[in-house]
Write an enzyme that holds these catalytic residues in place. Structure first.
Site, mmCIF file in Angstrom:
data_model
loop_
_atom_site.group_PDB
_atom_site.id
_atom_site.type_symbol
_atom_site.label_atom_id
_atom_site.label_comp_id
_atom_site.label_asym_id
_atom_site.label_seq_id
_atom_site.Cartn_x
_atom_site.Cartn_y
_atom_site.Cartn_z
ATOM 1 N N CYS A 181 -0.373 5.252 10.654
ATOM 2 C CA CYS A 181 0.823 4.464 10.988
ATOM 3 C C CYS A 181 0.413 3.111 11.529
ATOM 4 O O CYS A 181 -0.404 3.029 12.446
ATOM 5 C CB CYS A 181 1.642 5.146 12.095
ATOM 6 N N CYS B 71 9.421 -7.354 5.923
ATOM 7 C CA CYS B 71 10.646 -6.743 6.451
ATOM 8 C C CYS B 71 11.433 -7.805 7.219
ATOM 9 O O CYS B 71 10.855 -8.570 7.982
ATOM 10 C CB CYS B 71 10.281 -5.583 7.382
ATOM 11 N N SER C 295 14.661 5.445 13.215
ATOM 12 C CA SER C 295 13.676 4.862 14.129
ATOM 13 C C SER C 295 14.400 4.476 15.406
ATOM 14 O O SER C 295 14.896 3.366 15.537
ATOM 15 C CB SER C 295 13.038 3.632 13.479
ATOM 16 N N LEU C 296 14.472 5.392 16.342
ATOM 17 C CA LEU C 296 15.284 5.179 17.547
ATOM 18 C C LEU C 296 14.485 4.397 18.608
ATOM 19 O O LEU C 296 14.890 3.327 19.025
ATOM 20 C CB LEU C 296 15.765 6.522 18.101
ATOM 21 N N HIS C 297 13.385 4.966 19.047
ATOM 22 C CA HIS C 297 12.407 4.294 19.912
ATOM 23 C C HIS C 297 12.877 3.916 21.317
ATOM 24 O O HIS C 297 12.074 3.463 22.139
ATOM 25 C CB HIS C 297 11.830 3.042 19.235
ATOM 26 N N CYS D 128 3.975 8.263 1.118
ATOM 27 C CA CYS D 128 4.697 7.271 1.925
ATOM 28 C C CYS D 128 4.819 5.986 1.108
ATOM 29 O O CYS D 128 3.808 5.388 0.727
ATOM 30 C CB CYS D 128 3.905 7.031 3.207
ATOM 31 N N GLY E 230 9.054 -2.248 4.995
ATOM 32 C CA GLY E 230 10.430 -2.633 4.688
ATOM 33 C C GLY E 230 11.485 -1.682 5.224
ATOM 34 O O GLY E 230 11.200 -0.572 5.672
ATOM 35 N N GLU E 231 12.728 -2.165 5.165
ATOM 36 C CA GLU E 231 13.878 -1.382 5.603
ATOM 37 C C GLU E 231 14.626 -0.931 4.333
ATOM 38 O O GLU E 231 15.300 -1.734 3.686
ATOM 39 C CB GLU E 231 14.771 -2.264 6.504
ATOM 40 N N ASN F 53 0.172 2.728 17.077
ATOM 41 C CA ASN F 53 -1.082 2.212 16.525
ATOM 42 C C ASN F 53 -1.151 0.721 16.770
ATOM 43 O O ASN F 53 -0.281 -0.024 16.321
ATOM 44 C CB ASN F 53 -1.167 2.497 15.022
ATOM 45 N N GLU G 160 0.827 -1.193 0.000
ATOM 46 C CA GLU G 160 0.000 0.000 0.000
ATOM 47 C C GLU G 160 0.871 1.256 0.000
ATOM 48 O O GLU G 160 1.964 1.267 0.570
ATOM 49 C CB GLU G 160 -0.946 -0.004 1.193
ATOM 50 N N CYS H 74 6.084 -3.351 15.524
ATOM 51 C CA CYS H 74 5.762 -3.031 14.128
ATOM 52 C C CYS H 74 4.999 -4.176 13.494
ATOM 53 O O CYS H 74 5.433 -5.335 13.536
ATOM 54 C CB CYS H 74 7.035 -2.751 13.337
HETATM 55 N N1 SAH Z 1 12.106 0.243 8.334
HETATM 56 C C1 SAH Z 1 12.094 1.653 8.348
HETATM 57 C C2 SAH Z 1 10.843 2.327 7.757
HETATM 58 C C3 SAH Z 1 9.479 1.735 8.036
HETATM 59 S S1 SAH Z 1 8.558 2.066 9.463
HETATM 60 C C4 SAH Z 1 12.326 2.154 9.742
HETATM 61 O O1 SAH Z 1 12.401 1.347 10.655
HETATM 62 O O2 SAH Z 1 12.501 3.351 9.923
HETATM 63 C C5 SAH Z 1 8.202 3.773 9.574
HETATM 64 C C6 SAH Z 1 8.021 4.220 11.030
HETATM 65 O O3 SAH Z 1 6.794 3.735 11.652
HETATM 66 C C7 SAH Z 1 9.151 3.713 11.887
HETATM 67 O O4 SAH Z 1 9.623 4.688 12.726
HETATM 68 C C8 SAH Z 1 8.464 2.602 12.655
HETATM 69 O O5 SAH Z 1 9.174 2.294 13.795
HETATM 70 C C9 SAH Z 1 7.085 3.188 12.913
HETATM 71 N N2 SAH Z 1 6.077 2.180 13.317
HETATM 72 C C10 SAH Z 1 6.107 0.852 13.078
HETATM 73 N N3 SAH Z 1 5.035 0.240 13.619
HETATM 74 C C11 SAH Z 1 4.301 1.195 14.223
HETATM 75 C C12 SAH Z 1 3.075 1.192 14.947
HETATM 76 N N4 SAH Z 1 2.393 0.069 15.131
HETATM 77 N N5 SAH Z 1 2.619 2.367 15.407
HETATM 78 C C13 SAH Z 1 3.289 3.501 15.178
HETATM 79 N N6 SAH Z 1 4.448 3.577 14.500
HETATM 80 C C14 SAH Z 1 4.962 2.435 14.030
#
Ligand code: SAH
Length: 371
Positions: A342, A115, A222-224, A108, A168-169, A299, A95, A122
């Site tokens: 997201c 992935c 994507s630090l988190h 996007c 994907g990455e 989400n 999508e 995720c």
């Molecule tokens: N693989 C890449 C790009 C894809 S994800 C990356 O890791 O950056 C794009 C963003 O959405 C990332 O920051 C990811 O961590 C975040 N994301 C993934 N699942 C999510 C969710 N369930 N809710 C909110 N953000 C999420």
């Protein structure tokens, strides 16, 4: 569906298309003419390329093709967000989401089917990994969006920004992503400024350094998490590329781009990474790195045990960052009435890739794709 035997010209950027024309015994400048037809005029049939001689048009029609992926369905949200389900082959679809805002339109896009990384929060991780997208399948998402939004007819550019934040990455599909970026940013392609294209990565350090040399597009990380222990757990690629090394790579990247800030993505997971202490540690991590932070409300998706932090916690977390002088925004949820927010995107991946859920569902499965 594309014919495997014929080269699809959507797979070529300028230099590879020039090489292709040489190979078939023609002039390299033909590549420029053809790219203009495809990306400025939206033309995919050789017969309409009137500045190519008739014999060349016939040769091209026999030897190659210009085939975008196919749209299966299109949905429009009340807030203007659009979502396209795009068929890649018999078993795989992805999508692509268009998010209009007052001053820009962001598309996007996805770079892989599934992935290989296994980020715990995720939804894409649930489906496992099937394959990399070809350049044609990545740039094809942008071409299709532009066609559907009327760009080729009107010349009015509605897609002004591209984010590699779909499935994907991107840095694990490096060559095809670079070719796509070349097409996005070249004048003969979509002509976007480099800073309007953002590659989002979980932190593949060697490729972050390569990206800095090969292009200088905007970078999002994507630090988190602000410590290795937690990041090892929720973003497992951290075990190979630990936090301190990743932050140094961010610093090198910003140094190469005149201190243009890197975007730090931080998903807000209740009770996991959202304490005030986590916020203070994040401030320490980002010291000396030109950066801005995007807090992403988590989400939920079926099967996850994580929950989104409440708004008071998110605001308190944000305030600590802001007080430390770090520009921070909480990402807005867009298109949730069409499941385009997201973590809500749904594609389809062949069963062989579905490593986590296959046993429960059997056969093909629906997958979620997070942006
Ligand atoms: N693989 C890449 C790009 C894809 S994800 C990356 O890791 O950056 C794009 C963003 O959405 C990332 O920051 C990811 O961590 C975040 N994301 C993934 N699942 C999510 C969710 N369930 N809710 C909110 N953000 C999420």
């Amino acid at each position: 569906m594309t014919d495997e035997l014929k080269p699809n010209l959507f797979n070529y950027d300028l230099s590879s298309l020039e090489a292709y024309f040489k190979e078939i015994g023609d002039k390299p400048y033909r590549a420029r003419q053809v790219l203009k037809w495809i990306y400025h005029h939206g033309i995919t049939d050789f017969e309409s390329m009137t500045n190519l001689g008739k014999p060349l048009r016939q040769t091209l029609a026999q030897q190659c093709e210009i085939t975008p992926p196919r749209i299966t369905t299109q949905q429009l949200s009340a807030d203007g967000t659009r979502k396209w389900l795009i068929q890649l082959d018999a078993k795989n679809s992805i999508e692509t989401v268009f998010i209009p805002e007052n001053d820009r339109g962001t598309l996007c896009i996805s770079s892989q089917v599934g992935c290989p990384l296994d980020c715990q929060f995720c939804s894409t991780a649930q489906q496992g990994f099937n394959r990399n997208l070809s350049t044609a399948e990545i740039i094809g998402q942008v071409w299709i969006a532009n066609r559907e939004l009327g760009f080729f007819q009107t010349g009015k550019r509605r897609v002004s920004n591209i984010v590699f934040m779909g499935m994907g990455e991107p840095l694990l599909n490096y060559e095809n992503v670079i070719k796509t970026i070349n097409l996005l940013t070249h004048d003969l392609g979509f002509g976007l400024a480099r800073r309007k294209v953002t590659v989002s990565t979980s932190g593949i350090i060697p490729e972050i350094d390569r990206l800095k040399t090969d292009t200088n597009v905007s970078l999002a990380i994507s630090l988190h998490a602000s410590n290795n222990e937690l990041r090892n757990q929720i973003v497992p690629i951290n075990r190979s590329y630990p936090l301190a090394d990743l932050l140094n790579a961010c610093k090198r990247y910003t140094q190469s781009r005149d201190e243009e800030p890197v975007t730090i993505e931080y998903v807000m997971l209740a009770g996991v990474n959202d304490s005030l202490d986590d916020a203070r540690k994040l401030v320490k991590c980002l010291k000396g790195i030109p950066s801005k932070v995007n807090l992403i409300p988590f989400n939920q998706f079926p099967g996850t045990s994580y929950q989104c932090s409440d708004i008071t916690t998110i605001n308190a977390f944000r305030d600590i960052l802001m007080q430390a002088g770090i520009f921070t925004i909480t990402r807005k949820t867009r298109g949730d009435d069409i499941d385009a927010a997201c973590g809500q995107l749904v594609g389809k991946v062949s069963a062989k890739a579905a490593r986590h859920k296959a046993k429960q569902t059997g056969g093909d499965m629906e997958v979620s794709n997070a942006i």
